[in-house]
Design a protein around this motif. Sequence first.
Motif, short mmCIF file in Angstrom:
data_model
loop_
_atom_site.label_atom_id
_atom_site.label_comp_id
_atom_site.label_asym_id
_atom_site.label_seq_id
_atom_site.Cartn_x
_atom_site.Cartn_y
_atom_site.Cartn_z
N ARG A 87 0.80 -1.09 -0.08
CA ARG A 87 -0.02 -0.04 -0.01
C ARG A 87 0.96 1.32 0.16
O ARG A 87 0.44 2.42 -0.41
N ARG B 138 -7.23 -5.82 -1.06
CA ARG B 138 -8.67 -5.90 -0.59
C ARG B 138 -9.28 -5.49 -2.07
O ARG B 138 -10.70 -5.82 -2.10
N GLY C 196 -2.21 -8.40 7.48
CA GLY C 196 -2.75 -7.43 8.49
C GLY C 196 -2.83 -8.14 9.83
O GLY C 196 -2.89 -9.15 9.75
N ASN C 197 -2.44 -7.48 10.82
CA ASN C 197 -2.53 -8.16 12.10
C ASN C 197 -2.34 -7.19 13.30
O ASN C 197 -1.75 -6.02 13.22
N PHE C 198 -3.34 -7.21 14.18
CA PHE C 198 -2.93 -6.52 15.59
C PHE C 198 -3.55 -7.49 16.59
O PHE C 198 -4.36 -8.20 16.48
N SER D 225 -13.36 -4.21 16.55
CA SER D 225 -14.55 -3.67 16.30
C SER D 225 -14.92 -4.60 14.84
O SER D 225 -14.18 -5.36 14.09
N ASN E 233 -15.46 -3.63 11.80
CA ASN E 233 -14.31 -3.11 10.92
C ASN E 233 -12.96 -3.70 10.95
O ASN E 233 -12.28 -3.90 9.86
N GLY E 234 -12.46 -3.80 12.24
CA GLY E 234 -11.22 -4.32 12.46
C GLY E 234 -11.16 -5.60 12.07
O GLY E 234 -10.17 -6.04 11.54
N ARG F 154 5.14 -6.67 17.19
CA ARG F 154 3.75 -6.22 17.68
C ARG F 154 3.39 -7.23 18.79
O ARG F 154 2.69 -7.13 19.74
N1 COA Z 1 -6.29 -2.55 17.98
C1 COA Z 1 -7.68 -2.62 17.85
N2 COA Z 1 -8.28 -2.00 16.58
C2 COA Z 1 -7.32 -1.85 15.35
C3 COA Z 1 -5.96 -1.77 15.56
C4 COA Z 1 -5.41 -2.16 16.96
N3 COA Z 1 -4.15 -1.87 16.98
N4 COA Z 1 -5.36 -1.45 14.19
C5 COA Z 1 -6.35 -1.34 13.61
N5 COA Z 1 -7.72 -1.45 14.12
C6 COA Z 1 -8.99 -1.43 13.54
C7 COA Z 1 -9.21 0.03 13.44
O1 COA Z 1 -9.77 0.82 14.62
C8 COA Z 1 -10.39 -0.02 12.24
O2 COA Z 1 -11.44 -0.35 12.92
P1 COA Z 1 -12.61 1.02 13.49
O3 COA Z 1 -13.03 1.73 12.03
O4 COA Z 1 -13.98 0.36 13.91
O5 COA Z 1 -12.05 1.94 14.19
C9 COA Z 1 -10.07 -1.20 11.46
O6 COA Z 1 -9.02 -1.89 12.37
C10 COA Z 1 -9.38 -0.81 10.25
O7 COA Z 1 -8.35 0.04 10.54
P2 COA Z 1 -7.49 1.02 9.44
O8 COA Z 1 -6.93 2.20 10.39
O9 COA Z 1 -8.84 1.53 8.54
O10 COA Z 1 -6.71 0.30 8.86
P3 COA Z 1 -6.29 -0.52 7.65
O11 COA Z 1 -7.65 -1.03 6.94
O12 COA Z 1 -5.63 0.28 6.61
O13 COA Z 1 -5.66 -1.64 8.28
C11 COA Z 1 -4.21 -2.78 9.83
C12 COA Z 1 -5.13 -1.77 9.50
C13 COA Z 1 -3.97 -3.03 11.32
C14 COA Z 1 -5.06 -4.25 9.27
C15 COA Z 1 -2.99 -2.67 9.08
O14 COA Z 1 -2.36 -1.49 9.32
C16 COA Z 1 -2.02 -3.77 9.48
O15 COA Z 1 -2.09 -4.86 9.50
N6 COA Z 1 -0.80 -3.12 9.90
C17 COA Z 1 0.39 -4.15 10.31
C18 COA Z 1 1.04 -5.04 9.36
C19 COA Z 1 1.62 -6.21 9.93
O16 COA Z 1 1.85 -6.13 11.31
N7 COA Z 1 1.91 -7.16 9.42
C20 COA Z 1 2.62 -8.18 10.00
C21 COA Z 1 1.76 -9.43 10.25
S1 COA Z 1 2.14 -10.61 11.27
#
Ligand code: COA
Length: 272
Positions: A49, A76, A104-106, A114, A116-117, A207
Motif C-alpha cells: 500500500r 482488498r 494485516g494483524n494486531f 470492532s 471494521n477491525g 507487535r
Molecule cells: N487494535 C484494535 N483495532 C485496530 C488496531 C489495533 N491495534 N489497528 C487497527 N484497528 C482497527 C481500526 O480501529 C479500524 O476499525 P474501526 O473503524 O472500527 O475503528 C479497523 O481496524 C481498520 O483500521 P484502519 O486504520 O482503517 O486500517 P487499515 O484497513 O488500513 O488496516 C491494519 C489496519 C491494522 C490491518 C494494518 O495497518 C496492518 O495490518 N498493519 C500491520 C501489518 C503487520 O503487522 N504485518 C505483519 C503481520 S504478522
Amino acid sequence: MGPGELMGVFREDLLAGRVAFVTGGATGIGNGIAHALGRHGAKVAIASRKRENLEHAAAALDAAGIECWFDTCDIREPEQVERVVAGIVEQFGAIDILVNNAAGNFPAPMRKISYNGFRAIVGIDLLGTYNVSKAVFEAWMKDHGGGVVNISAPFEGMGVALQSHVAAAKAGVDSLTRTCAVEWGPLGIRVNAIAPGEIAQTEGVARFGDAVAGSTGGNNPLGFAGATEDIANVVLFLVSDAARFVSGQVFCVDGASGVDAFKMKVEPPSED
Ligand code: COA
C-alpha cells in the motif's frame, strides 16, 4: 549456521528466467523472499500500500542486481489487483511464481475488535489472497502453469488468544491452498502454504513481543528464532522443480514450536 550463510544452499540460477510476484514484498518476510527469489535468478515484482516503502525496497533490490518492478496496491480491491497483475505481465511477460505474503494483524481480544477491525484483517489476509490468486490465475497461470506459496500462520487446529481475526482468516487461506491445489493441479499449478513461527526482526514479532509471555527469543525445541531467510529458503524449495510433486500442503516453519505440546523444559543429555 547464521542467516547470512543460509543463502548459498541452492544453485544461483535455480529460478533463472522466471518471474515472481510477492505481495507485501517491500518489508519484513516478504522482502526477504523477494531478495531470495531475485538472488536465484527471478525477475521480481512487489506491491504494497505504501509507495515510500516500495521505492526504498526497489532501490535495495536494484542495488543487489535484481530486476524489479513495483506498484501500489490494496489487495482488498480487486480492480487494483487486476491492474497490478496486468502491469507485471506487461513489464515482464509472465508471472511464474506468486507469493501471497501481504497480511494485516494486531493483537486484541475478540470482544474488543470492532466489526471494521475484524473485516480489515479477513479482507487483507483471506480475501486479498483470493483476489491476487484469482487475478494471477486468469492473467497467466491458467495457460502456463506456475507455483503459488501462501504465507499463513501456525494456528491450524488451535485456539489462539488475541488472534480471532487472523486465525479465522489464515484457516481460510489454508483451505484455499488445498482447494486451489486440487482445482489447478491439472493445469500445472502447484499451491502450497508456509506457516512461519517466530521470525526475528519482523513487524509481527515487534507487535507480539509483549503479548506472548515467554515465547519470543527462540523458545522452541531448536532454541533460536528464525530469520527471514529460513522462510525464503522454503519458498525457494517449494517453487523449484525439486518440489514438482508437492502441492496442497501447509508447512510449519517454526523450530518445532507448534508440535511442542506442553513446552516442558527438556534437559540436554548428560555425559553419564
Ligand atoms: N487494535 C484494535 N483495532 C485496530 C488496531 C489495533 N491495534 N489497528 C487497527 N484497528 C482497527 C481500526 O480501529 C479500524 O476499525 P474501526 O473503524 O472500527 O475503528 C479497523 O481496524 C481498520 O483500521 P484502519 O486504520 O482503517 O486500517 P487499515 O484497513 O488500513 O488496516 C491494519 C489496519 C491494522 C490491518 C494494518 O495497518 C496492518 O495490518 N498493519 C500491520 C501489518 C503487520 O503487522 N504485518 C505483519 C503481520 S504478522
